[in-house]
Design a protein around this motif. Structure first.
Motif, PDB file in Angstrom:
ATOM      1  N   GLU A   1      28.846 -37.915 112.480  1.00  0.00           N
ATOM      2  CA  GLU A   1      29.670 -38.812 111.102  1.00  0.00           C
ATOM      3  C   GLU A   1      29.319 -40.153 111.749  1.00  0.00           C
ATOM      4  O   GLU A   1      29.471 -41.657 110.623  1.00  0.00           O
ATOM      5  CB  GLU A   1      31.210 -38.630 112.133  1.00  0.00           C
ATOM      6  N   CYS A   2      28.527 -40.263 112.785  1.00  0.00           N
ATOM      7  CA  CYS A   2      27.625 -41.878 112.650  1.00  0.00           C
ATOM      8  C   CYS A   2      26.737 -42.081 111.990  1.00  0.00           C
ATOM      9  O   CYS A   2      26.100 -42.969 111.771  1.00  0.00           O
ATOM     10  CB  CYS A   2      26.753 -41.835 114.308  1.00  0.00           C
ATOM     11  N   SER A   3      26.266 -41.320 111.183  1.00  0.00           N
ATOM     12  CA  SER A   3      24.629 -41.663 110.208  1.00  0.00           C
ATOM     13  C   SER A   3      25.322 -42.033 108.576  1.00  0.00           C
ATOM     14  O   SER A   3      26.703 -42.120 108.767  1.00  0.00           O
ATOM     15  CB  SER A   3      24.697 -40.395 109.619  1.00  0.00           C
ATOM     16  N   ASP A   4      24.224 -42.468 108.306  1.00  0.00           N
ATOM     17  CA  ASP A   4      24.841 -43.081 106.750  1.00  0.00           C
ATOM     18  C   ASP A   4      25.116 -41.986 105.999  1.00  0.00           C
ATOM     19  O   ASP A   4      25.465 -42.191 105.103  1.00  0.00           O
ATOM     20  CB  ASP A   4      24.066 -44.036 106.085  1.00  0.00           C
ATOM     21  N   ARG A   5      24.414 -40.921 105.863  1.00  0.00           N
ATOM     22  CA  ARG A   5      24.543 -39.363 104.907  1.00  0.00           C
ATOM     23  C   ARG A   5      24.200 -38.021 105.765  1.00  0.00           C
ATOM     24  O   ARG A   5      24.064 -38.195 106.537  1.00  0.00           O
ATOM     25  CB  ARG A   5      23.327 -39.531 104.470  1.00  0.00           C
TER      26      ARG A   5
ATOM     27  N   ASP B   1      26.783 -32.724  99.559  1.00  0.00           N
ATOM     28  CA  ASP B   1      25.893 -34.448 100.629  1.00  0.00           C
ATOM     29  C   ASP B   1      27.491 -35.268 100.575  1.00  0.00           C
ATOM     30  O   ASP B   1      26.866 -35.716  99.008  1.00  0.00           O
ATOM     31  CB  ASP B   1      24.401 -34.070  99.541  1.00  0.00           C
ATOM     32  N   GLU B   2      26.988 -36.005 101.519  1.00  0.00           N
ATOM     33  CA  GLU B   2      27.848 -36.769 101.494  1.00  0.00           C
ATOM     34  C   GLU B   2      26.999 -37.536 102.003  1.00  0.00           C
ATOM     35  O   GLU B   2      26.465 -38.598 102.522  1.00  0.00           O
ATOM     36  CB  GLU B   2      28.948 -37.020 102.696  1.00  0.00           C
ATOM     37  N   GLY B   3      26.341 -38.108 100.821  1.00  0.00           N
ATOM     38  CA  GLY B   3      25.553 -39.537 100.042  1.00  0.00           C
ATOM     39  C   GLY B   3      26.288 -41.007 101.343  1.00  0.00           C
ATOM     40  O   GLY B   3      26.784 -40.524 101.668  1.00  0.00           O
TER      41      GLY B   3
END
Length: 224
Positions: free
Chosen positions: A204-208, A220-222
């Motif tokens: 969840e800390c990622s951009d994607r 793909d949660e872009g």
């Protein structure tokens, strides 16, 4: 995708009769953090290993910063790893007989880097909050501290791409959160971070967030 540093097109990989990656296509933008998630056997680590040239794809093409890494010979592979890639592994792979300083210095020695090693290492240890541990033996460090040494070692050569394979797999929730935040911060310093993780909370800390199943992208949660 604008500002793309990695372009993966129709990558396939088999191990015996098992299809691990199945014509996978994915673009990754510069200076972002992408998490690759999915169940065991979904192809996450294989994809990371192919990006790091630890394994070769059977089919397809991967362009990294304008170069087709799937066609590299051994010399080009070594140059690519030294110039472009940093690795952070779940298993740490630190040399227990060495202190923190010498573990982090190893990539600089391999590259025959002529810059001031002591200054660079002190700066990197400060960045990961371990400046007081510079002469500690790694076997005396906690799991979270050892993982931060791994991150410092991976970043000491200023890689453009940081590949992280389950970097929090051996850590408790507090250390996991700290490590993921530290990795996320590297994108502000011009590094593209790709992290394989089984933890949606870490991702969840990622951009994607890209989710694999049977070697294919199923979600793909872009860029968020």
């Amino acid at each position: 995708m604008n500002n793309c540093i990695i372009r993966i097109k129709d990558i396939s990989k088999r191990f015996g009769k098992q299809q691990v990656l199945d014509k996978l296509t994915l673009d990754i933008e510069k200076n972002t953090m992408t998490s690759i998630t999915g169940a065991s056997g979904s192809g996450k680590t294989t994809l990371l290993n192919i990006l790091g040239t630890l394994e070769k794809a059977d089919e397809g093409q991967i362009m990294v910063d304008g170069s087709d890494i799937t066609g590299f010979d051994k010399k080009a592979v070594c140059e690519y790893r030294n110039r472009m890639i940093g690795f952070v592994f779940q298993a740490f792979y630190l040399e227990p007989a060495f202190d923190v300083y010498r573990n982090i210095e190893v990539p600089l020695l391999i590259r025959n880097d002529k810059e001031d090693h002591k200054r660079r290492i002190e700066e990197m240890l400060s960045a990961v909050g371990l400046e007081s541990k510079i002469h500690a033996k790694v076997h005396n460090l906690s799991g979270g501290e050892q993982q931060r040494v791994c991150i410092a070692r991976a970043l000491i050569s200023k890689p453009k791409i940081l590949l992280c394979d389950e970097p929090c797999g051996n850590l408790d929730s507090v250390n996991s959160s700290n490590i993921v935040k530290l990795l996320r911060k590297q994108t502000e310093n011009g590094t593209t971070v790709i992290m394989v993780t089984h933890s949606h909370e870490d991702a969840e800390c990622s951009d994607r967030i890209v989710t694999l199943c049977d070697g294919r992208i199923v979600d793909d949660e872009g860029m968020r």
